[in-house]
Design a protein around this motif. Structure first.
Motif, PDB file in Angstrom:
ATOM      1  N   ALA A   5       0.819  -1.211   0.000  1.00  0.00           N
ATOM      2  CA  ALA A   5       0.000   0.000   0.000  1.00  0.00           C
ATOM      3  C   ALA A   5       0.853   1.261   0.000  1.00  0.00           C
ATOM      4  CB  ALA A   5      -0.938  -0.005   1.196  1.00  0.00           C
ATOM      5  N   THR A   6       2.124   1.136   0.339  1.00  0.00           N
ATOM      6  CA  THR A   6       3.037   2.285   0.321  1.00  0.00           C
ATOM      7  C   THR A   6       3.434   2.682  -1.092  1.00  0.00           C
ATOM      8  OG1 THR A   6       4.971   0.850   0.505  1.00  0.00           O
ATOM      9  CG2 THR A   6       4.015   1.674   2.567  1.00  0.00           C
ATOM     10  N   GLY A   7       3.036   1.869  -2.076  1.00  0.00           N
ATOM     11  CA  GLY A   7       3.402   2.143  -3.459  1.00  0.00           C
ATOM     12  C   GLY A   7       4.615   1.365  -3.922  1.00  0.00           C
ATOM     13  N   LYS A   8       5.270   0.677  -3.024  1.00  0.00           N
ATOM     14  CA  LYS A   8       6.455  -0.099  -3.377  1.00  0.00           C
ATOM     15  C   LYS A   8       6.071  -1.528  -3.732  1.00  0.00           C
ATOM     16  CE  LYS A   8       9.603   2.557  -0.557  1.00  0.00           C
ATOM     17  NZ  LYS A   8      10.649   2.524   0.453  1.00  0.00           N
ATOM     18  N   THR A   9       6.911  -2.169  -4.503  1.00  0.00           N
ATOM     19  CA  THR A   9       6.759  -3.582  -4.825  1.00  0.00           C
ATOM     20  C   THR A   9       8.023  -4.296  -4.384  1.00  0.00           C
ATOM     21  OG1 THR A   9       5.345  -3.117  -6.726  1.00  0.00           O
ATOM     22  CG2 THR A   9       6.406  -5.267  -6.675  1.00  0.00           C
ATOM     23  N   ALA A  10       7.840  -5.344  -3.606  1.00  0.00           N
ATOM     24  CA  ALA A  10       8.972  -6.150  -3.131  1.00  0.00           C
ATOM     25  C   ALA A  10       8.985  -7.460  -3.901  1.00  0.00           C
ATOM     26  CB  ALA A  10       8.836  -6.415  -1.640  1.00  0.00           C
ATOM     27  N   ARG A  11      10.177  -7.971  -4.160  1.00  0.00           N
ATOM     28  CA  ARG A  11      10.333  -9.209  -4.909  1.00  0.00           C
ATOM     29  C   ARG A  11      11.271 -10.132  -4.147  1.00  0.00           C
ATOM     30  NH1 ARG A  11      11.418  -6.950  -9.592  1.00  0.00           N
ATOM     31  NH2 ARG A  11      13.650  -6.935  -9.250  1.00  0.00           N
ATOM     32  N   SER A  12      11.053 -11.422  -4.289  1.00  0.00           N
ATOM     33  CA  SER A  12      11.922 -12.388  -3.619  1.00  0.00           C
ATOM     34  C   SER A  12      13.312 -12.358  -4.241  1.00  0.00           C
ATOM     35  CB  SER A  12      11.337 -13.799  -3.724  1.00  0.00           C
ATOM     36  OG  SER A  12      11.302 -14.231  -5.066  1.00  0.00           O
ATOM     37  N   ARG A  13      14.291 -12.691  -3.440  1.00  0.00           N
ATOM     38  CA  ARG A  13      15.659 -12.793  -3.965  1.00  0.00           C
ATOM     39  C   ARG A  13      15.863 -14.118  -4.682  1.00  0.00           C
ATOM     40  NH1 ARG A  13      19.977  -9.831  -0.223  1.00  0.00           N
ATOM     41  NH2 ARG A  13      18.691  -8.055   0.347  1.00  0.00           N
ATOM     42  N   ASN A  14      15.191 -15.145  -4.178  1.00  0.00           N
ATOM     43  CA  ASN A  14      15.350 -16.458  -4.807  1.00  0.00           C
ATOM     44  C   ASN A  14      14.298 -16.653  -5.882  1.00  0.00           C
ATOM     45  OD1 ASN A  14      13.235 -16.704  -2.850  1.00  0.00           O
ATOM     46  ND2 ASN A  14      13.450 -18.916  -2.946  1.00  0.00           N
ATOM     47  N   ARG A  15      14.575 -17.574  -6.787  1.00  0.00           N
ATOM     48  CA  ARG A  15      13.649 -17.879  -7.867  1.00  0.00           C
ATOM     49  C   ARG A  15      13.426 -19.383  -7.922  1.00  0.00           C
ATOM     50  NH1 ARG A  15      18.640 -16.961 -10.298  1.00  0.00           N
ATOM     51  NH2 ARG A  15      19.332 -18.674 -11.611  1.00  0.00           N
ATOM     52  N   ILE A  16      12.360 -19.771  -8.575  1.00  0.00           N
ATOM     53  CA  ILE A  16      12.007 -21.180  -8.732  1.00  0.00           C
ATOM     54  C   ILE A  16      11.829 -21.469 -10.215  1.00  0.00           C
ATOM     55  CG2 ILE A  16      10.139 -22.866  -8.349  1.00  0.00           C
ATOM     56  CD1 ILE A  16      11.647 -22.468  -5.827  1.00  0.00           C
ATOM     57  N   ASP A  17      12.365 -22.588 -10.663  1.00  0.00           N
ATOM     58  CA  ASP A  17      12.128 -23.058 -12.032  1.00  0.00           C
ATOM     59  C   ASP A  17      10.729 -23.668 -12.040  1.00  0.00           C
ATOM     60  OD1 ASP A  17      11.950 -24.445 -14.438  1.00  0.00           O
ATOM     61  OD2 ASP A  17      14.043 -25.071 -14.399  1.00  0.00           O
ATOM     62  N   LEU A  18       9.757 -22.914 -12.520  1.00  0.00           N
ATOM     63  CA  LEU A  18       8.361 -23.323 -12.466  1.00  0.00           C
ATOM     64  C   LEU A  18       8.070 -24.512 -13.376  1.00  0.00           C
ATOM     65  CD1 LEU A  18       5.812 -22.393 -10.978  1.00  0.00           C
ATOM     66  CD2 LEU A  18       5.210 -21.095 -13.002  1.00  0.00           C
ATOM     67  N   VAL A  19       8.741 -24.585 -14.509  1.00  0.00           N
ATOM     68  CA  VAL A  19       8.535 -25.704 -15.435  1.00  0.00           C
ATOM     69  C   VAL A  19       9.001 -27.005 -14.778  1.00  0.00           C
ATOM     70  CG1 VAL A  19       9.146 -26.665 -17.685  1.00  0.00           C
ATOM     71  CG2 VAL A  19       8.680 -24.206 -17.452  1.00  0.00           C
ATOM     72  N   ASN A  20      10.144 -26.977 -14.136  1.00  0.00           N
ATOM     73  CA  ASN A  20      10.655 -28.157 -13.437  1.00  0.00           C
ATOM     74  C   ASN A  20       9.713 -28.557 -12.294  1.00  0.00           C
ATOM     75  OD1 ASN A  20      12.535 -30.206 -12.831  1.00  0.00           O
ATOM     76  ND2 ASN A  20      13.422 -28.930 -11.233  1.00  0.00           N
ATOM     77  N   LEU A  21       9.219 -27.566 -11.536  1.00  0.00           N
ATOM     78  CA  LEU A  21       8.300 -27.837 -10.445  1.00  0.00           C
ATOM     79  C   LEU A  21       7.008 -28.484 -10.954  1.00  0.00           C
ATOM     80  CD1 LEU A  21       7.482 -27.634  -7.465  1.00  0.00           C
ATOM     81  CD2 LEU A  21       6.753 -25.284  -7.929  1.00  0.00           C
ATOM     82  N   ALA A  22       6.518 -28.026 -12.094  1.00  0.00           N
ATOM     83  CA  ALA A  22       5.288 -28.564 -12.664  1.00  0.00           C
ATOM     84  C   ALA A  22       5.466 -30.018 -13.099  1.00  0.00           C
ATOM     85  CB  ALA A  22       4.839 -27.726 -13.845  1.00  0.00           C
ATOM     86  N   ASN A  23       6.689 -30.418 -13.404  1.00  0.00           N
ATOM     87  CA  ASN A  23       6.950 -31.783 -13.857  1.00  0.00           C
ATOM     88  C   ASN A  23       7.216 -32.761 -12.713  1.00  0.00           C
ATOM     89  OD1 ASN A  23       6.638 -31.307 -16.620  1.00  0.00           O
ATOM     90  ND2 ASN A  23       8.706 -30.458 -16.744  1.00  0.00           N
ATOM     91  N   LEU A  24       7.210 -32.291 -11.474  1.00  0.00           N
ATOM     92  CA  LEU A  24       7.444 -33.186 -10.342  1.00  0.00           C
ATOM     93  C   LEU A  24       6.241 -34.079 -10.105  1.00  0.00           C
ATOM     94  CD1 LEU A  24       9.234 -30.920  -7.728  1.00  0.00           C
ATOM     95  CD2 LEU A  24      10.233 -32.665  -9.176  1.00  0.00           C
TER      96      LEU A  24
END
Length: 134
Positions: free
Chosen positions: A115-134
């Motif tokens: 609500a302050t107008g800022k957007t925060a993002r995670s430092r880590n990332r996930i390979d979503l395609v690999n996760l979907a294939n589990l």
């Protein structure tokens, strides 16, 4: 003057972590977006979802636009007091297929628009395609 800076530094701050989550109820792997308020002041989350890069430009897929069967809850907007946290689960299958076929994207980050107008993002990332294939 020091008191003002200490309030600014200790104001609303969030930490976002994306991870794999095994949901024991259905035995499937889901994408977990964990948002924690690590500041001293309450913070209001207006939007939560996944972010990805296409040719250097950031794109977002908010959970509010996803079909209900693909997410664990729609509890947005959400207010987090200091030390509070919230988790959203996203089923990776349809989202991974859509991102990969339309944009060629595999890696996603979690994000939260405050609500302050800022957007925060995670430092880590996930390979979503690999996760979907589990």
């Amino acid at each position: 003057m020091i008191e003002v800076w200490s309030l600014v530094i200790a104001g609303p701050r969030v930490k976002i972590v994306v991870a794999n989550a095994l949901v024991t109820a259905d035995g499937n792997w889901w994408l977990s977006i964990d948002v924690s308020n690590i500041g001293r002041l309450p913070v209001t989350l207006l939007d939560v979802g996944v972010a990805f890069q296409i040719r250097g430009e950031w794109k977002r897929a908010p959970i509010a636009t996803m079909p209900p069967q693909l997410i664990s809850n729609r509890d947005i907007p959400r207010r987090l007091v200091d030390g509070d946290q919230a988790t959203w689960l996203v089923h990776p299958g349809a989202l991974a297929a859509d991102l990969h076929t339309k944009y060629g994207a595999r890696d996603v980050y979690g994000y939260a628009r405050l609500a302050t107008g800022k957007t925060a993002r995670s430092r880590n990332r996930i390979d979503l395609v690999n996760l979907a294939n589990l």
